[in-house]
Motif scaffolding. Structure first.
Motif, mmCIF file in Angstrom:
data_model
loop_
_atom_site.group_PDB
_atom_site.id
_atom_site.type_symbol
_atom_site.label_atom_id
_atom_site.label_comp_id
_atom_site.label_asym_id
_atom_site.label_seq_id
_atom_site.Cartn_x
_atom_site.Cartn_y
_atom_site.Cartn_z
ATOM 1 N N LEU A 5 -4.384 8.324 8.176
ATOM 2 C CA LEU A 5 -5.494 8.287 7.120
ATOM 3 C C LEU A 5 -6.167 9.057 6.632
ATOM 4 O O LEU A 5 -6.347 9.298 5.486
ATOM 5 C CB LEU A 5 -6.272 7.300 7.933
ATOM 6 C CG LEU A 5 -7.617 6.366 7.044
ATOM 7 C CD1 LEU A 5 -7.020 5.874 5.892
ATOM 8 C CD2 LEU A 5 -8.394 5.510 8.292
ATOM 9 N N PRO A 6 -6.800 10.096 7.390
ATOM 10 C CA PRO A 6 -6.916 11.221 6.699
ATOM 11 C C PRO A 6 -6.591 11.887 5.919
ATOM 12 O O PRO A 6 -7.352 12.463 4.365
ATOM 13 C CB PRO A 6 -7.757 12.267 8.341
ATOM 14 C CG PRO A 6 -7.330 11.057 9.402
ATOM 15 C CD PRO A 6 -6.313 10.208 8.835
ATOM 16 N N GLU A 66 -11.139 -0.470 0.465
ATOM 17 C CA GLU A 66 -10.079 -0.340 1.039
ATOM 18 C C GLU A 66 -9.139 -1.806 1.821
ATOM 19 O O GLU A 66 -8.156 -1.508 2.130
ATOM 20 C CB GLU A 66 -10.631 0.437 2.654
ATOM 21 C CG GLU A 66 -10.719 2.444 2.263
ATOM 22 C CD GLU A 66 -12.122 2.189 1.058
ATOM 23 O OE1 GLU A 66 -12.543 3.107 0.898
ATOM 24 O OE2 GLU A 66 -12.672 0.965 1.066
ATOM 25 N N TYR A 67 -10.146 -2.418 2.303
ATOM 26 C CA TYR A 67 -9.543 -3.246 3.643
ATOM 27 C C TYR A 67 -8.747 -4.580 2.614
ATOM 28 O O TYR A 67 -7.653 -5.138 3.111
ATOM 29 C CB TYR A 67 -10.836 -4.720 3.604
ATOM 30 C CG TYR A 67 -10.491 -5.828 3.995
ATOM 31 C CD1 TYR A 67 -9.448 -5.978 5.407
ATOM 32 C CD2 TYR A 67 -10.505 -7.201 3.707
ATOM 33 C CE1 TYR A 67 -9.184 -6.763 6.255
ATOM 34 C CE2 TYR A 67 -10.185 -8.311 3.748
ATOM 35 C CZ TYR A 67 -9.557 -8.484 5.371
ATOM 36 O OH TYR A 67 -9.092 -9.425 5.985
ATOM 37 N N ARG A 68 -9.323 -4.838 1.530
ATOM 38 C CA ARG A 68 -8.468 -5.626 0.644
ATOM 39 C C ARG A 68 -7.311 -4.611 0.175
ATOM 40 O O ARG A 68 -6.042 -5.349 -0.194
ATOM 41 C CB ARG A 68 -9.131 -5.853 -1.302
ATOM 42 C CG ARG A 68 -10.398 -6.779 -0.975
ATOM 43 C CD ARG A 68 -10.705 -6.600 -1.790
ATOM 44 N NE ARG A 68 -11.411 -6.137 -3.390
ATOM 45 C CZ ARG A 68 -12.551 -5.540 -2.997
ATOM 46 N NH1 ARG A 68 -13.056 -5.070 -2.688
ATOM 47 N NH2 ARG A 68 -12.329 -4.503 -3.887
ATOM 48 N N GLY A 69 -7.096 -3.843 0.366
ATOM 49 C CA GLY A 69 -5.338 -2.942 -0.296
ATOM 50 C C GLY A 69 -5.094 -2.964 1.276
ATOM 51 O O GLY A 69 -3.170 -3.439 1.250
ATOM 52 N N GLY A 110 -5.839 1.762 1.040
ATOM 53 C CA GLY A 110 -5.727 0.764 2.628
ATOM 54 C C GLY A 110 -4.235 0.440 2.055
ATOM 55 O O GLY A 110 -3.282 0.303 2.243
ATOM 56 N N ALA A 111 -3.610 0.369 0.246
ATOM 57 C CA ALA A 111 -2.381 -0.102 0.680
ATOM 58 C C ALA A 111 -1.261 1.087 0.266
ATOM 59 O O ALA A 111 -0.054 0.813 1.136
ATOM 60 C CB ALA A 111 -2.481 -0.661 -1.305
#
Length: 461
Positions: free
Chosen positions: A260-261, A169-172, A145-146
């Protein structure tokens, strides 16, 4: 306990969600949104850096203060309500963004290769440079995510839909987004001024690199360059705005389907190389590949379960027809109210525009249930973009209905809701400490410099 992030059940065991929880969340969301809109956009100079603070930043900051205070803490049940409203509000925000992108599609024909190729730098500069640093620092899946992009609003919306608000991932994504919202304009302004002063890059190339998808970062960096090159100030602003337009049009799709992939595949590679598991803990060098995922057994001396963030599991709201109508109504009315307050205008067509955005949102949720592999965020942005494109007869109607709806103002209540739910993730965010700050700064720098380097190459061929 397995080598995964611990999920606490204390939220799930809490008292059931009642009308009082709805009232508290709605009241807080509207109140903090009004305050954020009344504060408005604040601009000031910090040396050569132009700093721009938008209402959405005030909303998330005020919401975060309320969401983390201990005097009268936000309960898990209230956060559950906030999460439902957040999921709907973020799709409404994307629907409006899509209706803005559609009319600009015809402008792509005249864009030169230097402008078009800068997006490649934005995408892969972050993944190639920032990701290995994030994995080496032990961020685990937070690194995806970051380091996936510079994580502006559309990527934040996608992360909520694709991974969920409880995921690493969301937290990143959220951490990089929040840092960028608060400090990104200052950092990019200083970086652009520093690189411009070195005379290594053509100022036009640096302007192209500023198309990061963030208006505040673009304006801050362009302002710094304009101070250094006053004779080219107008051209710098024009190129930066054009580059930002390209990023806003194709950047989201390129990030979702390319960046992303690639980032997820490289995460597996770097995790094996640095001997890290999905939580960022050190594991043995002997890693067994199974189904394309890195597997390993913890070795002595690695981080214990005590180091793994303890994330509260908030109760989920059961959206009966009654509560679904309430949720959609709250999102629509609060967004319309902020638009009236911020633009100081109101017409009946604004109501029609909000209703259309809500219908597109409901349709996207339905389509995502029918085709689970495509999140509602992708559905709504794609449908809204196509329907508002100049080659369809629906474009003029959508433009007249939504033309007075400011996308930033519509998003203020939603960003406030994100702030209200921060309390749930404080242990996880604290566990990232300085590491995510380092990765975020590398992500911003890599995206900007890589895009500028590509622009420099093409401009001087």
């Amino acid at each position: 306990m397995s080598n995964t992030t611990r999920i606490s059940q204390r939220g799930a065991a809490a008292s059931p969600i009642t009308g009082r929880h709805w009232g508290v969340v709605i009241g807080l969301s509207v109140a903090l949104s009004i305050v954020a809109v009344l504060i408005g956009t604040v601009k000031f100079q910090l040396g050569p850096a132009a700093v721009v603070l938008l209402p959405i930043i005030w909303a998330v900051v005020i919401g975060g203060v309320i969401g983390t205070q201990r005097w009268r803490p936000i309960t898990p049940a209230a956060r559950g309500v906030a999460t439902v409203l957040l999921e709907i509000g973020i799709i409404v925000f994307l629907a409006r963004l899509g209706t803005q992108i559609g009319p600009t599609l015809v402008q792509l024909g005249g864009i030169g290769p230097a402008v078009a190729l800068q997006e490649v730098g934005h995408i892969f500069g972050t993944v190639i440079i920032a990701l290995p640093v994030a994995v080496a620092l032990g961020l685990g899946r937070v690194a995806v995510g970051a380091a996936w992009s510079i994580d502006r609003e559309s990527f934040l919306a996608y992360a909520i839909q694709r991974f969920g608000v409880r995921s690493p991932e969301y937290r990143g994504v959220f951490s990089v987004w929040l840092l960028g919202s608060l400090f990104g304009a200052v950092f990019i302004s200083l970086l652009a001024g520093f690189l411009g002063g070195l005379s290594i890059f053509d100022p036009r190339a640096l302007a192209l690199g500023l198309g990061l998808g963030s208006a505040s970062m673009m304006l801050g960096g362009a302002g710094a360059l304009a101070l250094l090159y006053p004779s080219q100030a107008q051209e710098i602003m024009a190129l930066a705005a054009l580059s930002n337009l390209v990023t806003n049009i194709v950047g989201f799709y390129a990030g979702v389907f390319l960046s992303l992939p690639v980032c997820r595949k490289l995460f597996v590679f770097w995790s094996r190389l640095f001997g890290r598991d999905d939580d960022g803990r050190r594991v043995g060098r002997a890693v067994v590949a199974r189904n394309g995922a890195a597997q390993g057994s913890a070795v002595k001396g690695s981080e214990s379960d005590a180091d793994v963030p303890d994330i509260a599991l908030d109760p989920k709201v059961k959206l009966t027809p009654r509560y679904a109508f309430l949720a959609y109504g709250v999102v629509g009315v609060s967004g319309l109210l902020m638009n009236i307050l911020g633009t100081k205008t109101f017409t009946f067509t604004d109501v029609l525009g909000v209703l259309v955005l809500l219908l597109l949102t409901a349709l996207s949720f339905r389509l995502s249930r029918w085709v689970p592999s495509v999140p509602s965020s992708v559905w709504v942005l794609g449908i809204a973009t196509i329907l508002s494109a100049p080659f369809l007869p629906t474009s003029a109607l959508l433009a007249s209905w939504t033309g007075n709806l400011n996308v930033i103002l519509l998003g203020v209540p939603t960003l406030g809701l994100i702030g209200l739910t921060i309390g749930r993730d404080i242990p996880a965010l604290k566990s990232l400490s300085w590491k995510v700050v380092v990765v975020a700064l590398i992500t911003y720098s890599a995206s900007f410099i890589a895009a500028a380097a590509l622009g420099q190459t093409v401009l001087h061929l």
